[in-house]
Design a protein around this motif. Structure first.
Motif, PDB file in Angstrom:
ATOM      1  N   TYR A   1      -1.505   1.838   6.394  1.00  7.89           N
ATOM      2  CA  TYR A   1      -0.573   1.914   5.270  1.00  7.89           C
ATOM      3  C   TYR A   1      -0.139   3.354   5.020  1.00  7.89           C
ATOM      4  N   THR A   2      -1.104   4.268   5.008  1.00  5.10           N
ATOM      5  CA  THR A   2      -0.782   5.677   4.767  1.00  5.10           C
ATOM      6  C   THR A   2      -0.010   6.271   5.932  1.00  5.10           C
ATOM      7  N   TYR A   3      -0.420   5.935   7.145  1.00  6.10           N
ATOM      8  CA  TYR A   3       0.244   6.456   8.347  1.00  6.10           C
ATOM      9  C   TYR A   3       1.725   6.097   8.385  1.00  6.10           C
ATOM     10  N   LEU A   4       2.053   4.855   8.100  1.00  4.40           N
ATOM     11  CA  LEU A   4       3.450   4.415   8.188  1.00  4.40           C
ATOM     12  C   LEU A   4       4.333   5.040   7.125  1.00  4.40           C
ATOM     13  N   ARG A   5       3.729   5.624   6.084  1.00 12.15           N
ATOM     14  CA  ARG A   5       4.498   6.265   5.015  1.00 12.15           C
ATOM     15  C   ARG A   5       4.439   7.781   5.094  1.00 12.15           C
ATOM     16  N   SER A   6       3.860   8.322   6.176  1.00 11.35           N
ATOM     17  CA  SER A   6       3.599   9.765   6.238  1.00 11.35           C
ATOM     18  C   SER A   6       4.361  10.486   7.343  1.00 11.35           C
ATOM     19  N   PHE A   7       5.444   9.910   7.851  1.00 10.74           N
ATOM     20  CA  PHE A   7       6.280  10.608   8.817  1.00 10.74           C
ATOM     21  C   PHE A   7       7.137  11.650   8.100  1.00 10.74           C
ATOM     22  N   TYR A   8       7.347  12.782   8.754  1.00 12.15           N
ATOM     23  CA  TYR A   8       8.221  13.811   8.201  1.00 12.15           C
ATOM     24  C   TYR A   8       8.984  14.485   9.333  1.00 12.15           C
TER      25      TYR A   8
ATOM     26  N   LEU B   1      14.768   2.943   6.563  1.00 15.87           N
ATOM     27  CA  LEU B   1      14.467   2.349   5.266  1.00 15.87           C
ATOM     28  C   LEU B   1      13.950   3.390   4.287  1.00 15.87           C
ATOM     29  N   GLN B   2      13.033   4.227   4.752  1.00 14.89           N
ATOM     30  CA  GLN B   2      12.412   5.221   3.879  1.00 14.89           C
ATOM     31  C   GLN B   2      13.333   6.396   3.604  1.00 14.89           C
ATOM     32  N   GLY B   3      14.062   6.829   4.618  1.00 18.06           N
ATOM     33  CA  GLY B   3      14.866   8.038   4.506  1.00 18.06           C
ATOM     34  C   GLY B   3      14.170   9.222   5.147  1.00 18.06           C
TER      35      GLY B   3
ATOM     36  N   LYS C   1       9.768   2.813  -4.184  1.00 21.43           N
ATOM     37  CA  LYS C   1       8.981   1.639  -4.569  1.00 21.43           C
ATOM     38  C   LYS C   1       9.231   0.482  -3.613  1.00 21.43           C
ATOM     39  N   GLU C   2      10.491   0.274  -3.242  1.00 20.65           N
ATOM     40  CA  GLU C   2      10.822  -0.806  -2.309  1.00 20.65           C
ATOM     41  C   GLU C   2      10.191  -0.567  -0.946  1.00 20.65           C
ATOM     42  N   PHE C   3      10.207   0.685  -0.486  1.00 20.07           N
ATOM     43  CA  PHE C   3       9.627   0.991   0.822  1.00 20.07           C
ATOM     44  C   PHE C   3       8.121   0.780   0.811  1.00 20.07           C
ATOM     45  N   ASP C   4       7.457   1.187  -0.272  1.00 22.07           N
ATOM     46  CA  ASP C   4       6.016   0.966  -0.377  1.00 22.07           C
ATOM     47  C   ASP C   4       5.697  -0.521  -0.303  1.00 22.07           C
TER      48      ASP C   4
END
Length: 254
Positions: free
Chosen positions: A123-130, A156-158, A200-203
């Motif tokens: 979960y954290t990995y998929l939200r931690s790209f930069y 989706l995230q931006g 919020k939607e991406f999470d």
């Protein structure tokens, strides 16, 4: 003794995987396999974004359809984009040799990914790209440094920018406010308007995806829990009959 060592190693795999995050803070989630809507959304996200590279070769479409509340007809029409049949395993047609040339190594099968590394890690990995222009795909990841995977959910995230090192991120536990998309702690920032979803939607999208992947790693869980409840009810009822039988046997002795 060898069997005990192997069993101990398997039990320690999630702990070792957690340690491999390099001390980076992992956001906690609670999976819910009874939430059929979440599992259905998660499978849709997986099929549309992940299945092209990452198979789920130990799980069948039919078993998945039954567990997440989708009819075989709908599964075939909307979630199988190849010539595969509903009774087949969830695989793709990507040649491993070509994939190794494109990505440096062939993308792994993800059937047991959440069992190996844990839902919190994924979960954290998929939200931690930069953004990181020094990398071949133009992105990096604070949980998995120098990862060879592109940010397939970036649309989706931006675009996400990092203003501190992974070590500082671990110490500060920097997060993004999912309601406003504004960074908390000074490390992350999202380029406004660069993604199709709000924070919020991406999470929620990632939660549904990880919830589905967690189910894939343990599809027997819901059935086991239901069976466990039935067994406890049976033992509770059986106790009274066993106690009455015991009293009957010992009545003459006493």
């Amino acid at each position: 003794m060898k069997k005990y060592i192997i069993a101990l190693t398997i039990l320690l795999l999630p702990v070792l995987a957690h340690a491999s995050a390099g001390g980076v803070h992992l956001d906690k989630i609670e999976t819910d396999f009874n939430n059929k809507s979440s599992l259905q959304r998660g499978m849709k996200t997986y099929v549309n974004n992940c299945l092209g590279c990452h198979s789920l070769q130990y799980q069948r479409y039919m078993r998945t359809a039954e567990d997440i509340g989708v009819s075989p007809e709908l599964m075939k029409e909307y979630l199988i984009f190849s010539e595969q049949k509903v009774g087949e395993h969830i695989t793709n047609n990507m040649p491993k040799e070509d994939a190794a040339g494109w990505f440096g190594t062939a993308p792994p099968d993800l059937t047991l990914e959440t069992k190996l590394k844990g839902p919190d890690w994924v979960y954290t990995y998929l939200r931690s790209f930069y953004q990181d222009e020094s990398r071949p795909w133009g992105v990096n990841n604070t949980v998995f440094k120098d990862v060879g995977m592109p940010n397939v959910l970036g649309y989706l995230q931006g675009q996400q920018l990092l203003h501190c090192s992974a070590h500082e991120l671990a110490e500060n536990e920097t997060k993004i406010d999912t309601l406003t998309g504004v960074e908390i702690g000074g490390c992350y920032s999202l380029v406004e308007g660069s993604g199709e979803q709000t924070g919020k939607e991406f999470d929620r999208t990632i939660y549904d995806l990880v919830n589905f992947m967690s189910y894939i790693g343990a599809p027997h869980t819901v059935q086991s829990q239901s069976m466990g409840v039935n067994v406890l009810i049976f033992l509770f009822i059986f106790f009274f009959f066993a106690y009455a039988l015991k009293k009957e046997y010992w009545r003459d002795i006493h």
